[in-house]
Motif scaffolding. Structure first.
Motif, PDB file in Angstrom:
ATOM      1  N   VAL A  31      -3.702   5.298   2.998  1.00 27.17           N
ATOM      2  CA  VAL A  31      -3.509   3.868   2.822  1.00 27.17           C
ATOM      3  C   VAL A  31      -2.165   3.464   3.419  1.00 27.17           C
ATOM      4  CG1 VAL A  31      -3.234   2.035   1.120  1.00 27.17           C
ATOM      5  CG2 VAL A  31      -4.924   3.850   0.749  1.00 27.17           C
ATOM      6  N   ALA A  33       0.492   0.487   3.504  1.00 22.76           N
ATOM      7  CA  ALA A  33       0.915  -0.816   2.971  1.00 22.76           C
ATOM      8  C   ALA A  33       2.054  -1.299   3.868  1.00 22.76           C
ATOM      9  CB  ALA A  33       1.317  -0.675   1.519  1.00 22.76           C
ATOM     10  N   GLY A  34       3.284  -1.298   3.371  1.00 21.33           N
ATOM     11  CA  GLY A  34       4.404  -1.711   4.229  1.00 21.33           C
ATOM     12  C   GLY A  34       4.770  -0.640   5.259  1.00 21.33           C
ATOM     13  N   GLY A  35       4.386   0.587   4.996  1.00 22.70           N
ATOM     14  CA  GLY A  35       4.624   1.667   5.955  1.00 22.70           C
ATOM     15  C   GLY A  35       6.041   2.218   5.958  1.00 22.70           C
ATOM     16  N   THR A  36       6.876   1.759   5.048  1.00 19.11           N
ATOM     17  CA  THR A  36       8.285   2.181   5.112  1.00 19.11           C
ATOM     18  C   THR A  36       8.489   3.630   4.661  1.00 19.11           C
ATOM     19  OG1 THR A  36       8.713   1.270   2.925  1.00 19.11           O
ATOM     20  CG2 THR A  36       9.189  -0.160   4.798  1.00 19.11           C
ATOM     21  N   ASP A  37       7.538   4.167   3.922  1.00 18.45           N
ATOM     22  CA  ASP A  37       7.554   5.599   3.623  1.00 18.45           C
ATOM     23  C   ASP A  37       6.579   6.336   4.538  1.00 18.45           C
ATOM     24  OD1 ASP A  37       9.366   6.100   1.495  1.00 18.45           O
ATOM     25  OD2 ASP A  37       8.000   5.082   0.114  1.00 18.45           O
ATOM     26  N   LEU A  38       5.370   5.789   4.624  1.00 20.06           N
ATOM     27  CA  LEU A  38       4.271   6.520   5.258  1.00 20.06           C
ATOM     28  C   LEU A  38       4.543   6.832   6.722  1.00 20.06           C
ATOM     29  CD1 LEU A  38       1.426   7.645   4.756  1.00 20.06           C
ATOM     30  CD2 LEU A  38       0.532   5.490   5.633  1.00 20.06           C
ATOM     31  N   GLY A 103      16.732  -0.468  -0.631  1.00 22.98           N
ATOM     32  CA  GLY A 103      17.026  -0.547   0.803  1.00 22.98           C
ATOM     33  C   GLY A 103      17.929  -1.711   1.140  1.00 22.98           C
ATOM     34  N   SER A 112       6.356  -2.451  -0.462  1.00 24.38           N
ATOM     35  CA  SER A 112       5.538  -2.961  -1.562  1.00 24.38           C
ATOM     36  C   SER A 112       5.779  -2.140  -2.820  1.00 24.38           C
ATOM     37  CB  SER A 112       4.061  -2.892  -1.182  1.00 24.38           C
ATOM     38  OG  SER A 112       3.650  -1.544  -1.059  1.00 24.38           O
ATOM     39  N   ASN A 116       5.808   2.044  -3.451  1.00 28.43           N
ATOM     40  CA  ASN A 116       6.879   2.726  -4.178  1.00 28.43           C
ATOM     41  C   ASN A 116       6.293   3.610  -5.287  1.00 28.43           C
ATOM     42  OD1 ASN A 116       9.715   2.159  -6.148  1.00 28.43           O
ATOM     43  ND2 ASN A 116       9.905   2.711  -4.008  1.00 28.43           N
ATOM     44  N   ASP A 125      13.225   3.532  -6.884  1.00 28.09           N
ATOM     45  CA  ASP A 125      14.038   2.694  -7.763  1.00 28.09           C
ATOM     46  C   ASP A 125      13.244   1.795  -8.709  1.00 28.09           C
ATOM     47  OD1 ASP A 125      16.658   3.556  -7.095  1.00 28.09           O
ATOM     48  OD2 ASP A 125      16.441   2.562  -5.159  1.00 28.09           O
ATOM     49  N   LEU A 168      -4.633   1.590  -5.639  1.00 20.76           N
ATOM     50  CA  LEU A 168      -3.840   0.940  -6.686  1.00 20.76           C
ATOM     51  C   LEU A 168      -3.850  -0.555  -6.378  1.00 20.76           C
ATOM     52  CD1 LEU A 168      -1.702   0.854  -9.002  1.00 20.76           C
ATOM     53  CD2 LEU A 168       0.020   1.277  -7.249  1.00 20.76           C
ATOM     54  N   LYS A 186      21.948   2.376 -10.693  1.00 14.50           N
ATOM     55  CA  LYS A 186      21.638   3.195  -9.517  1.00 14.50           C
ATOM     56  C   LYS A 186      22.937   3.713  -8.938  1.00 14.50           C
ATOM     57  CE  LYS A 186      19.931   2.723  -4.759  1.00 14.50           C
ATOM     58  NZ  LYS A 186      18.914   2.095  -3.896  1.00 14.50           N
TER      59      LYS A 186
HETATM   60  C1  LIG Z   1      15.712   2.468   5.331  1.00 16.99           C
HETATM   61  C2  LIG Z   1      14.925   2.692   4.053  1.00 16.99           C
HETATM   62  C3  LIG Z   1      15.547   2.468   2.845  1.00 16.99           C
HETATM   63  C4  LIG Z   1      14.839   2.665   1.660  1.00 16.99           C
HETATM   64  N1  LIG Z   1      15.499   2.448   0.490  1.00 16.99           N
HETATM   65  C5  LIG Z   1      14.829   2.635  -0.674  1.00 16.99           C
HETATM   66  C6  LIG Z   1      15.499   2.424  -1.917  1.00 16.99           C
HETATM   67  O1  LIG Z   1      16.676   2.047  -1.959  1.00 16.99           O
HETATM   68  N2  LIG Z   1      14.804   2.648  -3.068  1.00 16.99           N
HETATM   69  C7  LIG Z   1      13.493   3.060  -3.047  1.00 16.99           C
HETATM   70  O2  LIG Z   1      12.911   3.241  -4.103  1.00 16.99           O
HETATM   71  N3  LIG Z   1      12.847   3.280  -1.891  1.00 16.99           N
HETATM   72  C8  LIG Z   1      13.468   3.081  -0.707  1.00 16.99           C
HETATM   73  N4  LIG Z   1      12.823   3.310   0.475  1.00 16.99           N
HETATM   74  C9  LIG Z   1      11.447   3.833   0.438  1.00 16.99           C
HETATM   75  C10 LIG Z   1      10.321   2.794   0.582  1.00 16.99           C
HETATM   76  O3  LIG Z   1      10.755   1.631   1.233  1.00 16.99           O
HETATM   77  C11 LIG Z   1       9.702   2.391  -0.741  1.00 16.99           C
HETATM   78  O4  LIG Z   1       9.243   3.521  -1.413  1.00 16.99           O
HETATM   79  C12 LIG Z   1       8.559   1.380  -0.580  1.00 16.99           C
HETATM   80  O5  LIG Z   1       8.324   0.763  -1.803  1.00 16.99           O
HETATM   81  C13 LIG Z   1       7.254   1.940  -0.060  1.00 16.99           C
HETATM   82  O6  LIG Z   1       6.331   0.857   0.073  1.00 16.99           O
HETATM   83  P1  LIG Z   1       5.455   0.617   1.382  1.00 16.99           P
HETATM   84  O7  LIG Z   1       4.662  -0.612   1.125  1.00 16.99           O
HETATM   85  O8  LIG Z   1       6.274   0.612   2.580  1.00 16.99           O
HETATM   86  O9  LIG Z   1       4.538   1.916   1.309  1.00 16.99           O
HETATM   87  P2  LIG Z   1       3.844   2.774   2.467  1.00 16.99           P
HETATM   88  O10 LIG Z   1       4.849   3.504   3.249  1.00 16.99           O
HETATM   89  O11 LIG Z   1       2.875   1.924   3.199  1.00 16.99           O
HETATM   90  O12 LIG Z   1       3.034   3.775   1.539  1.00 16.99           O
HETATM   91  C14 LIG Z   1       3.684   4.751   0.756  1.00 16.99           C
HETATM   92  C15 LIG Z   1       2.639   5.655   0.102  1.00 16.99           C
HETATM   93  O13 LIG Z   1       1.865   4.963  -0.851  1.00 16.99           O
HETATM   94  C16 LIG Z   1       0.485   4.932  -0.492  1.00 16.99           C
HETATM   95  N5  LIG Z   1       0.015   3.596  -0.858  1.00 16.99           N
HETATM   96  C17 LIG Z   1       0.637   2.420  -0.564  1.00 16.99           C
HETATM   97  N6  LIG Z   1       0.010   1.394  -1.146  1.00 16.99           N
HETATM   98  C18 LIG Z   1      -1.014   1.931  -1.838  1.00 16.99           C
HETATM   99  C19 LIG Z   1      -2.050   1.365  -2.668  1.00 16.99           C
HETATM  100  N7  LIG Z   1      -2.108   0.055  -2.935  1.00 16.99           N
HETATM  101  N8  LIG Z   1      -2.953   2.208  -3.214  1.00 16.99           N
HETATM  102  C20 LIG Z   1      -2.903   3.556  -2.982  1.00 16.99           C
HETATM  103  N9  LIG Z   1      -1.959   4.113  -2.217  1.00 16.99           N
HETATM  104  C21 LIG Z   1      -1.039   3.320  -1.662  1.00 16.99           C
HETATM  105  C22 LIG Z   1       0.452   5.275   0.954  1.00 16.99           C
HETATM  106  O14 LIG Z   1      -0.756   5.873   1.326  1.00 16.99           O
HETATM  107  C23 LIG Z   1       1.621   6.203   1.081  1.00 16.99           C
HETATM  108  O15 LIG Z   1       1.270   7.477   0.661  1.00 16.99           O
HETATM  109  C24 LIG Z   1      13.488   3.103   1.678  1.00 16.99           C
HETATM  110  C25 LIG Z   1      12.863   3.308   2.901  1.00 16.99           C
HETATM  111  C26 LIG Z   1      13.566   3.111   4.084  1.00 16.99           C
HETATM  112  C27 LIG Z   1      12.863   3.337   5.377  1.00 16.99           C
END
Ligand SMILES: Cc1cc2nc3c(=O)[nH]c(=O)nc-3n(C[C@H](O)[C@H](O)[C@H](O)COP(=O)(O)OP(=O)(O)OC[C@H]3O[C@@H](n4cnc5c(N)ncnc54)[C@H](O)[C@@H]3O)c2cc1C
Lengths: 290, 727
Positions: A31, A33-38, A103, A112, A116, A125, A168, A186
């Motif tokens: 999946v 979502a925002g892709g910031t982890d994936l 971030g 999203s 997280n 967080d 989710l 934090k």
């Molecule tokens: C520069 C940088 C700074 C950051 N700083 C922080 C910080 O300070 N604190 C912090 O907690 N995190 C931080 N992060 C991590 C990240 O941004 C967060 O964890 C964010 O909330 C992930 O959300 P996303 O929508 O980008 O998820 P994605 O990267 O799209 O997905 C993350 C994971 O969740 C799964 N997923 C997403 N949505 C769903 C859904 N609805 N149902 C089932 N599975 C799903 C995906 O398959 C993947 O495995 C940072 C990342 C970067 C790149």
């Protein structure tokens, strides 16, 4: 670093279609979502990256509602929206506080809450706040819906109670009551875009100057977020005093098992945990005893 | 002729960088790097890698057509390792494939048998008799500084202080990693586009590795997304030679582009240092003796380490008059990643030590640290630590006064856990003892009346090319928008030396100035002879002459006579001078040091372009704060690099920086025609020491190793409290 150009991306137009696709390609889709982890993980991964189900367009998963004293947040809601939401600021300020530290502006706008939660980093967080709010996760698949308490969702380091085919869709929790106060902390190594060395949230319910209920969750100090149950016990039934909060802060050491890593040694993490709990409880004590 | 890219191109996302011009179907080159810091290579088997679909070639040391050796100063590094690896960055084989994915797969299939050797990571230990040998001799250079007799100096001192300092490996972390794209031309020549800081140096290296004469290679400098030293040494040689080799072997265009992790491991870093200092003074604060042993860890290869060491040793006594001096500096091979160029070039390390020492001494003397410094600071005509007379004209009094005034130095009440700190700095201009410094430029007016400036000095965001435009425009009396700086291609521009040591505006600017002046004089003569009085220079070329006129000029600085064997002589003719003051607040519980205020005054001689100038100084200060508080390449227990990424390698964010107040003083150097002093590096020298001094002022703890992390502060506080209880 890898090129990801060979990946197929499915972009459904509705939640129903998304669940349909997830069911059809069971276990083959990740999946997005925002892709910031994936995206970062895919680029680093050893194995071939899976195809993606891009849910980013599903606006029906973006909402914050106040429903019968229950706060409901759609899984795709970004942290900028959460931290600025009047509903969250009023009924779950501890989450607004946590969300604000994620971030930087770019990440806040993209990341999203669902991502997280499912990414399941022990340092995420939003999780300590969701733990103390007693949050419930709504998981949907083509065949049904199920609800899981957040503490039950995590089974170990990045081990989740999430089946293939499940998405989710929502996180919900009771609105905070008048006599509850919550705070988030934090510790990062720089001021912006910092990954937590330790983080945590505290929620206290106070009646006539006595702590009726206490919930404390700590992150980045164990394979999953943990409740500091000994600290909580030390507080419940007590009036907050310097003595009590010091004991409570020190009691957290029985709940945590930090490791040495690039962000700090285990010993330093332990010390930071105690210090932060003490400092945060001290501020809460001032609020309560005012 | 293409022009140099501008900031405007960069912010609107124009395709100006190397990676932007690599076509989809270009081949990709990737390197397999060593698994061990120190090992013998017993066998390399590439047969399985060759089977991977999409792989065209797997190249090892045997396939290098020219000489398999590189080195900016000392030829000590194989381009592709054979027989032995000396650090984790050593490339052993190159995969040429249709895309990155195929290349990555093939890399995993290469089998290397190693015989692991005992490594050595500490520059002091590496000098011991029994230490493992990285090269034949681990001691690469021993340079000195000598004046008077330190034994006598200490005998005449009332107070003596001693301390050991350690500094970390800092990564230059430019936004754009190293990249090159090589195209084999029909006539047998090779065009290589790349993120190249010093094209003529790279040309020498690449032509040697590829076995191609220099005139068969044209290096084209694309926009450079930052360098800070990382692209100054051998990393661009490697990417250019890797892409070039693949293009030669296959006859097809090939690109070599480092990922972030590869970039952070392979390019040059700031030398980690161990510095032992002893300083003696009289009760009224006269510096009687300075005695120091300085160890610089150059890692597995020399890179430009010997030049860095020269700068470090000649700055090792600070901008102070000390009666008796002995400094011995040692440049040492270890199995760490290679250190070389990085903004500041050996100067930030010794500034941290000297400026910390000055505060330790002031504290012992019960004297104000600013007063102690001013009492001993350089003035025109003093005898410096290398026993030479200073011809330049520094005025530290003015600089210190401005900073103290603006910062509110030790005025009013001190807030709890807050402190102020100060550090002086002097940064030798141009190459000094590092080599003869000569620059050249061609200025021409084309038949359409456009003024072209050509040098081999590259633009990587410092605004030096804007400076050239200003200088040429003002000499020729034309509007700045009529002046174009040509894109650097080794086949087309004169060799103006490298774009390093903050020398562009000083050296290149003066060469442009001389060439433009010659051109104006020549055209004015022509105007006069042809009776077209009243016409301006450009108008005459465009409307009357209708053909291009061009002039070439060189600018040279006299060679400096500092001798590193005797430790005596003049290392640099002129310096940039500065005073940096900071206010910090330290959180006792968390150990976090917050910088609340920075005030810095610099004597830059003359301002050429104010916007770019202050940007350079602020940027240097920011990187200096990061050197003091945040940045460090961390090495794990198994000696792998733990943080080759920008999530855990802590470059500062905007939120980490307070307001920076930069004060610029124009006190022209009496020694060069334009009177300018350099500005690219000096900002980075003093902040770390100023912060350490402020932390001491706040909590009375002295942190002697960089970076000053919360963990170190907490540990030091615990120690000082334990002592307090004990006493
Ligand atoms: C520069 C940088 C700074 C950051 N700083 C922080 C910080 O300070 N604190 C912090 O907690 N995190 C931080 N992060 C991590 C990240 O941004 C967060 O964890 C964010 O909330 C992930 O959300 P996303 O929508 O980008 O998820 P994605 O990267 O799209 O997905 C993350 C994971 O969740 C799964 N997923 C997403 N949505 C769903 C859904 N609805 N149902 C089932 N599975 C799903 C995906 O398959 C993947 O495995 C940072 C990342 C970067 C790149």
């Amino acid at each position: 670093m890898k090129s990801l150009s060979y990946i197929d991306v499915f972009t459904p137009r509705s939640l129903e279609e998304a669940l349909e696709l997830l069911d059809k390609h069971r276990g083959e889709l990740a999946v997005l979502a925002g892709g910031t982890d994936l995206i970062i993980q895919l680029r680093k991964a050893q194995q071939k990256a899976p195809n993606l189900l891009n849910i980013y367009m599903l606006d029906e998963l973006r909402y914050i509602k106040h429903d019968n004293e229950i706060i409901k947040i759609g899984a795709l809601t970004d942290f900028a929206t959460i931290t600025e939401s009047p509903i969250i600021q009023r009924h779950a300020p501890v989450l607004a506080e946590a969300a604000a530290t994620i971030g930087s502006v770019q990440i806040l706008n993209k990341a999203s809450i669902g991502g997280n939660i499912v990414n399941a980093s022990p340092a995420a967080d939003s999780l300590p706040a969701l733990y103390v709010l007693n949050a419930t996760l709504t998981l949907r698949s083509k065949t049904g819906t199920r609800k899981v308490a957040i503490e039950q969702f995590y089974k170990g380091y990045k081990k989740l109670d999430l089946q293939s085919g499940e998405l989710l869709t929502e996180v919900s929790f009771p609105a905070m009551k008048q006599n509850q106060i919550g705070m988030f902390f934090k510790h990062g190594l720089r001021q912006g875009d910092a990954i937590s060395v330790v983080n945590g949230a505290i929620l206290l319910e106070v009646l006539n100057g006595y702590v009726k209920d206490a919930r404390i969750a700590l992150g980045a100090v164990a394979p999953t977020v943990v409740r500091a149950t000994e600290s909580e016990k030390t507080l419940i039934g007590q009036r907050l005093s310097e003595d009590v909060i010091l004991k409570a802060a020190q009691a957290c050491l029985t709940s945590i098992s930090p490791i040495d890593d690039v962000r700090g040694s285990a010993a330093y993490r332990k010390e930071m945990c105690v210090n932060y709990l003490y400092m945060t409880l001290w501020q809460m004590m001032r609020m309560v005893n005012l | 002729m293409k022009r140099v890219y501008t900031a405007y191109d960069a912010v609107r996302g124009a395709p100006i960088y190397t990676e932007d011009i690599v076509p989809e179907n270009a081949l990709r080159v990737k390197a397999l790097r060593s698994e061990h810091s120190h090992a013998l290579i017993k066998r390399v088997d590439v047969s399985a890698a060759l089977e991977v679909p999409g792989v065209l070639a797997v190249l090892t040391a045997r396939d290098v057509p020219g000489e398999n050796i590189t080195g900016a100063v000392v030829l000590d590094r194989p381009f592709l390792a054979y027989e032995k690896v000396r650090c984790l960055a050593d490339p052993i084989a190159l995969v040429v494939a249709v895309d990155e994915e195929a290349a990555d797969k093939a890399i995993e299939k290469i089998v290397v048998d190693y015989e692991v050797l005992e490594p050595v990571y500490d520059p002091v230990k590496a000098l011991e008799e029994s230490a493992p040998k990285v090269h034949e001799n681990n001691l690469l250079r021993h340079y000195k500084l000598r004046k008077g007799d330190v034994t006598r100096g200490f005998n005449e001192s009332d107070i003596i202080v001693e301390e050991e300092f350690r500094t970390q490996m800092q990564d230059p972390a430019p936004l754009e990693p190293e990249a090159a794209y090589a195209v084999p031309e029909k006539d047998g020549t090779l065009t290589i586009y790349g993120s190249i800081q010093n094209p003529f140096y790279v040309l020498t290296g690449v032509s040697r590795i590829l076995g191609l004469p220099r005139d068969k290679i044209n290096l084209v400098v694309m926009a450079i997304g930052g360098t800070f030293g990382g692209k100054s040494d051998e990393a661009p040689w490697d990417v250019c030679a890797m892409a070039g080799l693949a293009a030669l072997k296959t006859g097809k265009p090939a690109a070599c582009i480092y990922g972030r992790d590869e970039s952070m491991i392979a390019h040059s870093h700031r030398h980690p240092a161990v510095m032992r200092y002893k300083v003696g003074a009289t009760t009224d604060g006269r510096l009687k003796a300075l005695d120091a042993d300085i160890y610089f860890d150059t890692g597995a290869y020399a890179s430009v380490g010997p030049l860095v060491m020269l700068r470090a040793v000649t700055h090792a006594a600070g901008p102070y008059v000390v009666e008796n001096v002995r400094v011995d500096s040692y440049l040492v091979y270890t199995n760490n990643l290679t250190a070389g160029s990085m903004r500041g070039f050996g100067s930030p390390q010794v500034h941290f030590a000297v400026e910390s020492m000055m505060d330790i001494l002031a504290d012992k003397l019960g004297m104000d640290p600013v007063e102690l410094r001013l009492k001993n600071a350089w003035r025109q005509g003093v005898v410096t630590a290398s026993d030479a007379v200073l011809m330049d004209n520094p005025d530290f009094g003015v600089l210190a006064e401005k900073v103290c005034e603006e910062l509110g130095w030790r005025r009013g009440e001190k807030h709890p856990d807050e402190g102020v700190g100060i550090a002086f700095m002097a940064h030798g201009n141009s190459l000094g003892p590092e080599g003869e410094d000569k620059s050249s430029a061609t200025v021409r007016i084309s038949s359409d009346g456009t003024v072209h400036v050509a040098t081999s000095l590259t633009e990587y965001g410092t605004g030096a090319s804007r400076g050239f435009v200003k200088i040429a425009a003002s000499v020729l009396g034309v509007p700045e928008d009529r002046v174009v700086v040509d894109r650097v291609e080794t086949q087309k521009v004169p060799d103006s030396g490298g774009t390093f040591a903050s020398r562009s505006t000083l050296m290149g600017g003066n060469a442009v100035y001389l060439a433009a002046k010659r051109l104006r004089e020549r055209i004015e003569r022509l105007i006069e002879e042809s009776g077209h009085k009243g016409l301006d220079v450009v108008g005459f070329v465009r409307d009357v002459l209708r053909e291009e006129v061009s002039e070439y000029a060189e600018f040279k600085l006299p060679v400096c006579d500092y001798n590193p064997e005797t430790g005596k002589g003049t290392p640099y003719l002129q310096y940039t001078y500065g005073v940096v003051g900071v206010r910090v607040k330290v959180d006792r519980e968390l150990g976090v040091v917050r910088v609340k205020d920075i005030v810095a005054a610099f004597d830059v001689g003359r301002v050429v372009n104010e916007g770019y100038l202050t940007a350079q100084l602020e940027g240097g200060i920011t990187q200096g704060v990061a050197y003091g508080l945040l940045e460090e390449l961390l090495i794990g227990k198994k000696h792998k690099v733990l943080n080759p990424n920008l999530a855990d390698y802590l470059v500062p964010t905007a939120a980490d920086m307070p307001r920076v107040k930069v004060i610029v003083i124009e006190n022209p150097s009496p020694l060069t025609p334009l009177g300018t002093r350099t500005a690219g590096e000096p900002g980075i020298d003093a902040p770390a020491a100023a912060i350490a001094n402020a932390v001491y002022d706040a909590l009375k703890i002295r942190i002697t190793s960089l970076p000053i992390t919360p963990e170190k502060v907490v540990a030091a506080l615990e120690k000082s409290e334990a002592i307090a209880v004990f006493v």
